[in-house]
Each structure stands twice: as C-alpha cells, then as structure tokens.
Scaffold this motif. Structure first.
Motif, PDB file in Angstrom:
ATOM      1  N   GLY A  51       6.831   9.890  -4.022  1.00 19.57           N
ATOM      2  CA  GLY A  51       5.730   9.923  -3.069  1.00 19.57           C
ATOM      3  C   GLY A  51       4.794   8.745  -3.244  1.00 19.57           C
ATOM      4  N   GLU A  52       3.855   8.597  -2.318  1.00 20.36           N
ATOM      5  CA  GLU A  52       2.907   7.479  -2.380  1.00 20.36           C
ATOM      6  C   GLU A  52       1.805   7.721  -3.393  1.00 20.36           C
ATOM      7  N   THR A  53       1.678   8.953  -3.890  1.00 22.85           N
ATOM      8  CA  THR A  53       0.693   9.276  -4.924  1.00 22.85           C
ATOM      9  C   THR A  53       1.400  10.086  -6.015  1.00 22.85           C
ATOM     10  N   PRO A  54       0.819  10.126  -7.216  1.00 18.47           N
ATOM     11  CA  PRO A  54       1.420  10.965  -8.267  1.00 18.47           C
ATOM     12  C   PRO A  54       1.582  12.418  -7.836  1.00 18.47           C
ATOM     13  N   MET A  55       0.574  12.950  -7.122  1.00 19.50           N
ATOM     14  CA  MET A  55       0.630  14.338  -6.688  1.00 19.50           C
ATOM     15  C   MET A  55       1.797  14.580  -5.741  1.00 19.50           C
ATOM     16  N   GLU A  56       2.035  13.649  -4.806  1.00 15.78           N
ATOM     17  CA  GLU A  56       3.129  13.799  -3.857  1.00 15.78           C
ATOM     18  C   GLU A  56       4.479  13.780  -4.573  1.00 15.78           C
ATOM     19  N   SER A  61      -2.310   5.537 -18.180  1.00 17.23           N
ATOM     20  CA  SER A  61      -1.038   4.952 -18.599  1.00 17.23           C
ATOM     21  C   SER A  61       0.124   5.414 -17.727  1.00 17.23           C
ATOM     22  N   GLY A  62      -0.122   6.442 -16.891  1.00 19.47           N
ATOM     23  CA  GLY A  62       0.946   7.013 -16.086  1.00 19.47           C
ATOM     24  C   GLY A  62       1.535   8.271 -16.688  1.00 19.47           C
ATOM     25  N   GLN A  63       1.088   8.616 -17.889  1.00 22.65           N
ATOM     26  CA  GLN A  63       1.581   9.840 -18.515  1.00 22.65           C
ATOM     27  C   GLN A  63       0.900  11.060 -17.887  1.00 22.65           C
ATOM     28  N   SER A  76       0.818  -1.207   0.000  1.00 26.76           N
ATOM     29  CA  SER A  76       0.000   0.000   0.000  1.00 26.76           C
ATOM     30  C   SER A  76       0.852   1.258   0.000  1.00 26.76           C
ATOM     31  N   LYS A  77       2.150   1.107   0.369  1.00 27.84           N
ATOM     32  CA  LYS A  77       3.028   2.263   0.434  1.00 27.84           C
ATOM     33  C   LYS A  77       4.017   2.309  -0.715  1.00 27.84           C
ATOM     34  N   GLN A  78       3.713   1.659  -1.825  1.00 31.95           N
ATOM     35  CA  GLN A  78       4.560   1.742  -2.995  1.00 31.95           C
ATOM     36  C   GLN A  78       4.649   3.188  -3.469  1.00 31.95           C
ATOM     37  N   ALA A  79       5.845   3.618  -3.815  1.00 28.59           N
ATOM     38  CA  ALA A  79       6.053   5.007  -4.223  1.00 28.59           C
ATOM     39  C   ALA A  79       6.042   5.134  -5.746  1.00 28.59           C
ATOM     40  N   VAL A 100       5.570  13.839 -18.668  1.00 26.48           N
ATOM     41  CA  VAL A 100       6.444  12.870 -18.008  1.00 26.48           C
ATOM     42  C   VAL A 100       5.641  11.584 -17.817  1.00 26.48           C
ATOM     43  N   PHE A 101       6.341  10.496 -17.562  1.00 32.79           N
ATOM     44  CA  PHE A 101       5.694   9.223 -17.247  1.00 32.79           C
ATOM     45  C   PHE A 101       6.034   8.831 -15.818  1.00 32.79           C
ATOM     46  N   LEU A 102       5.003   8.401 -15.080  1.00 32.90           N
ATOM     47  CA  LEU A 102       5.183   7.931 -13.708  1.00 32.90           C
ATOM     48  C   LEU A 102       5.024   6.416 -13.670  1.00 32.90           C
ATOM     49  N   SER A 103       5.772   5.786 -12.773  1.00 29.20           N
ATOM     50  CA  SER A 103       5.618   4.342 -12.561  1.00 29.20           C
ATOM     51  C   SER A 103       5.756   4.049 -11.085  1.00 29.20           C
ATOM     52  N   LYS A 104       5.184   2.925 -10.643  1.00 31.45           N
ATOM     53  CA  LYS A 104       5.285   2.514  -9.238  1.00 31.45           C
ATOM     54  C   LYS A 104       6.620   1.820  -9.012  1.00 31.45           C
TER      55      LYS A 104
END
Length: 206
Positions: free
Chosen positions: A71-76, A151-153, A31-34, A201-205
């Motif tokens: 962060g734990e969320t995209p916003m963080e 997609s994480g974009q 649950s705390k994946q960044a 940008v692209f975000l990934s866990k």
C-alpha cells in the motif's frame, strides 16, 4: 531584427511543456511509492509461564508465511495482512532438545487442525489492531497494540488467553507431561493459560 519562425517558437514551447509534464509525472510517481515488508524480517515470539510463581518460558517460530498487498502507507500494507505459522517451526532454544518435541506432541498435536496457526490483521485506530487468529479449529480475535518506528520496524504486543481457543485440554496435557518441571517450591504443578505474544516486521518503500 531577424524574425524567429513561428514553428521554432512552437517547438520550444512544446519542449518546455513536455519537460514540466514529465516532472509532474515523476513527482506523481514518487508520491505513490508503495510500502512492502522486508523479506525474512518477520519475528514472532511468545512467553508462556510455569509454576505458581509464574516463571517465564520463551520461544519463537522460525518460519512465517505472509500474504499482503503493498500500500501507499504502512497502514494500507499491514491492514489485511495474512500469516500462516507451521507449528513444526517452534524453537525454544532448549539445550536438551526435549522441550520443543514435548510442546508439539502434548500441546499442538492434541488440538484439532493445528499443523499451522493462521491469522489476519485488522487495524481499528491509533496503536490498536486485532488478529483474527485460527488455532485448534477456532477463529477468534486477539487484540494487540502496535507501534511504527522511524526505522520502519513495526512492533506488535498482545496476550492470548488459551481458553478463547478451547485449548485448555491441550494445556492440561502439556502440564501433565511436564508435571515435575512445572512444579514450584510449593509443590504445585501449574502451566498458565495466558501467553504473551510479541512480533515485529520491517517495512521499506518499493
């Protein structure tokens, strides 16, 4: 019936408890994946305009340096993101290889302290953010819209008004150097002070 020793029962209960505790810890960790930014996924594009007909001239920067905390969320992850863009990485895909050196020499080199364009992101509310952008020795906010896709974009859009960075002198310098190329059918040479900015940008866990 043979009695089961208490110690055996105790060990069995301990094993079950340990198993459940391990699963809880595992779920807690999941649950705390960044979120992190995918390396080399950053893209910054701009569209400037010339002639009174406002013909677009597009370009990009091929090098962007990022500093952020996962962060734990995209916003963080995105809030507080810092970037630095060397102006020498400007690329407009000009086949004559004359446009990019002109923009760097007659525009950016006319400014103060503009070997790099720097900024820091701040997120205010849904689909709105701003960049404290530093250029020409001036730091001021650039409002932007953003969207996060499944997609994480993450896409960003905004419009720079160059006078907010005291860059009209540099703009006049560029227009003079490109006077003939920026002259339209009405015989007027013009380079507009508003510049559209699009980035992603692209975000990934992790």
């Amino acid at each position: 019936m043979k009695k089961i020793p208490a110690v055996v029962i105790g060990l069995a209960l301990l094993a079950v408890f340990s198993c459940k505790q391990a699963k809880k810890e595992e779920n807690k960790t999941e649950s705390k994946q960044a979120y992190s930014i995918v390396k080399d996924s950053t893209n910054v594009r701009f569209t400037a305009y010339k002639t009174t007909e406002k013909k677009p001239v597009g370009g990009t920067f091929t090098k962007i340096d990022l500093t952020y905390s996962a962060g734990e969320t995209p916003m963080e992850t995105l809030d507080g993101l810092e970037f630095s863009i060397p102006v020498s990485s400007l690329f407009t895909n000009d086949t004559t290889n004359t446009r990019d050196p002109k923009i760097i020499h007659f525009f950016f080199d006319v400014m103060a302290e503009t070997q790099s364009i720097k900024g820091t992101f701040s997120f205010d509310n849904d689909k709105k953010c701003s960049v404290n952008l530093t250029m020409n020795g001036v730091s001021t906010n650039l409002p932007m819209d953003y969207e996060i896709l499944d997609s994480g974009q993450v896409n960003f859009n905004g419009v720079m008004d160059l006078k907010n960075w005291n860059a009209l002198e540099a703009l006049a310098s560029l227009n003079k150097a490109c006077e003939a190329l920026h002259t339209g059918s009405d015989g007027v040479s013009k380079t507009w002070e508003d510049v559209a900015i699009n980035a992603s940008v692209f975000l990934s866990k992790m």
